[in-house]
Scaffold this motif. Structure first.
Motif, PDB file in Angstrom:
ATOM      1  N   ILE A   1       0.848  -1.191   0.000  1.00  0.00           N
ATOM      2  CA  ILE A   1       0.000   0.000   0.000  1.00  0.00           C
ATOM      3  C   ILE A   1       0.885   1.243   0.000  1.00  0.00           C
ATOM      4  CG2 ILE A   1      -1.872   1.199   1.211  1.00  0.00           C
ATOM      5  CD1 ILE A   1      -2.608  -1.681   0.327  1.00  0.00           C
TER       6      ILE A   1
ATOM      7  N   GLU B   1      11.679   1.482   4.424  1.00  0.00           N
ATOM      8  CA  GLU B   1      10.306   1.798   4.840  1.00  0.00           C
ATOM      9  C   GLU B   1       9.868   0.665   5.764  1.00  0.00           C
ATOM     10  OE1 GLU B   1       7.693   2.423   1.470  1.00  0.00           O
ATOM     11  OE2 GLU B   1       8.908   4.082   0.699  1.00  0.00           O
TER      12      GLU B   1
ATOM     13  N   GLU C   1       7.225  -1.427   7.883  1.00  0.00           N
ATOM     14  CA  GLU C   1       5.776  -1.605   7.709  1.00  0.00           C
ATOM     15  C   GLU C   1       5.277  -2.841   8.458  1.00  0.00           C
ATOM     16  OE1 GLU C   1       4.479  -1.022   3.673  1.00  0.00           O
ATOM     17  OE2 GLU C   1       6.020   0.526   3.321  1.00  0.00           O
TER      18      GLU C   1
ATOM     19  N   ASP D   1       9.717  -2.453   3.212  1.00  0.00           N
ATOM     20  CA  ASP D   1       9.429  -2.199   1.794  1.00  0.00           C
ATOM     21  C   ASP D   1      10.577  -1.375   1.228  1.00  0.00           C
ATOM     22  OD1 ASP D   1       8.379  -1.537  -0.675  1.00  0.00           O
ATOM     23  OD2 ASP D   1       6.981  -0.042   0.142  1.00  0.00           O
TER      24      ASP D   1
ATOM     25  N   LYS E   1      10.752  -1.054  -6.763  1.00  0.00           N
ATOM     26  CA  LYS E   1      10.265  -1.770  -5.586  1.00  0.00           C
ATOM     27  C   LYS E   1      10.631  -3.253  -5.609  1.00  0.00           C
ATOM     28  CE  LYS E   1       7.772   1.481  -3.447  1.00  0.00           C
ATOM     29  NZ  LYS E   1       7.933   1.795  -1.986  1.00  0.00           N
TER      30      LYS E   1
HETATM   31 MG   LIG Z   1       5.962   1.271   1.421  1.00  0.00          MG
END
Ligand SMILES: [Mg+2]
Ligand SMILES: [Mg+2]
Ligand SMILES: [Mg+2]
Lengths: 220, 220
Positions: free
Chosen positions: B17, B64, B66, B95, B116
């Motif tokens: 997300i 990141e 998460e 992430d 990513k």
């Molecule tokens: Mg992220």
């Protein structure tokens, strides 16, 4: 049966190459790329003959007819020279696209994922073992909506050929047995609507037919 | 052991997300979203403790931290009301993002996939069964690079909570057992470089440590 021969059940990745034909880049108003780029479609988007293409109400669904390359041998940083050893076969694949949502995503710099990833948005043919394809860079791809021909192109016109695509993708993410690469569409993309029938094939090798229907629920 | 408890081996999708915390949307110079959006990371990006984060030369890698939500029961068009029944557990997930490549993709309206999706760009903790988490919307997430704390946030601050995320994603693509949803990062994202150590956790529940090293070959 090898895992790759039922790649739609066993595979984890669908890697789809963008703008790999000059004629399609042009019709999208984009410059032909100078290096390959790609996105992922989820394997939940696979359907096989007998299943229906389901189009959500709010989606303008476009057909893109493509040669699918099925990976038979896992690898990372695969050199172009040996890339074809990692191919176990091929399929005809439709990279269905919610063109209106894709246009919004592009304009906002957002991911293409939703526009490419709806359930049923990757119809495929049977697996074609590599022995049945003498030259994957000399195949004719065609697509009809109802009785009207909409796409006809040749894999001769790929900007980046299969070995280069495999080398590029595997230099970023490992390719695994059962992964499938959609190698890009020639020009002629256009809408498919509920009630229409899509027929597509690789001339002399395989063909498939899918019915399009409306998907019941709206996106939440 | 259920398939979901080894989701990094069995799962087919990582759904991530974007901008699910106001603080992170702001630091990225973006408005908080009015509906969820997401992208896919390939399962080849998973690493577990003991494996290294590999950073290509040309990549500015950002962390990141998460909360990962692991799906235990397959479903499509899942209503928010019953969404939590589809969750078998949780994990801490990083992430990792090639921020420079992501910025280029955004500017050109291209997919986020490469930025990513590098191998090793989804480090995860052990599976945490849902019984061990009394409230997934009241968890503290933290991350350090070497000995410096870089991120600390709470899942209380998610813009869209887990049931809404599951309903949204499954209204587009079926969720399957072993799929994992990265629910978004709080603020404080920043670079990780080869030679550094990343430690991260969910306070009181789980923590993990990963070493970052240089990836040997350039992107082809
Ligand atoms: Mg992220
Ligand atoms: Mg395509
Ligand atoms: Mg994407």
């Amino acid at each position: 049966m090898s895992r790759a021969a039922v790649f739609w059940e066993t595979g984890k990745k669908i890697v789809a190459i963008g703008r790999n034909f000059v004629s399609h880049a042009k019709e999208m108003g984009a410059a032909p790329p100078t290096e390959p780029f790609f996105f992922l479609k989820p394997t939940t988007s696979y359907i096989i003959q007998g299943q229906n293409i389901e189009i959500p109400n709010e989606v303008e669904c476009h057909h893109e007819v493509e040669l699918g390359v099925v990976i038979g041998k896992s690898g990372r940083d695969i050199p172009e020279q040996s890339a074809m050893e990692h191919v176990s076969g091929y399929c005809l694949a439709l990279d269905l696209t919610a063109r209106n949502l894709q246009a919004q995503a592009k304009a906002k710099g957002l991911p293409w994922t939703t526009s490419k990833g709806f359930d049923t948005f990757c119809p495929i043919s049977d697996f074609v073992p590599r022995e049945k394809v003498s030259d994957p860079h000399n195949l004719e791809l065609w697509l009809k909506v109802d009785d009207v021909e909409r796409q006809r192109g040749t894999t001769k016109d790929m900007i980046f050929q299969i070995p280069r695509l495999i080398a590029h993708v595997s230099s970023i993410m490992r390719l695994e047995e059962g992964d499938m690469i959609c190698t890009g569409t020639p020009d002629g993309v256009g809408p498919v609507k509920p009630g229409q029938t899509v027929t597509a094939g690789i001339t002399g090798i395989v063909s498939v037919t899918f019915q399009a229907i409306a998907r019941a629920k709206p996106v939440q």
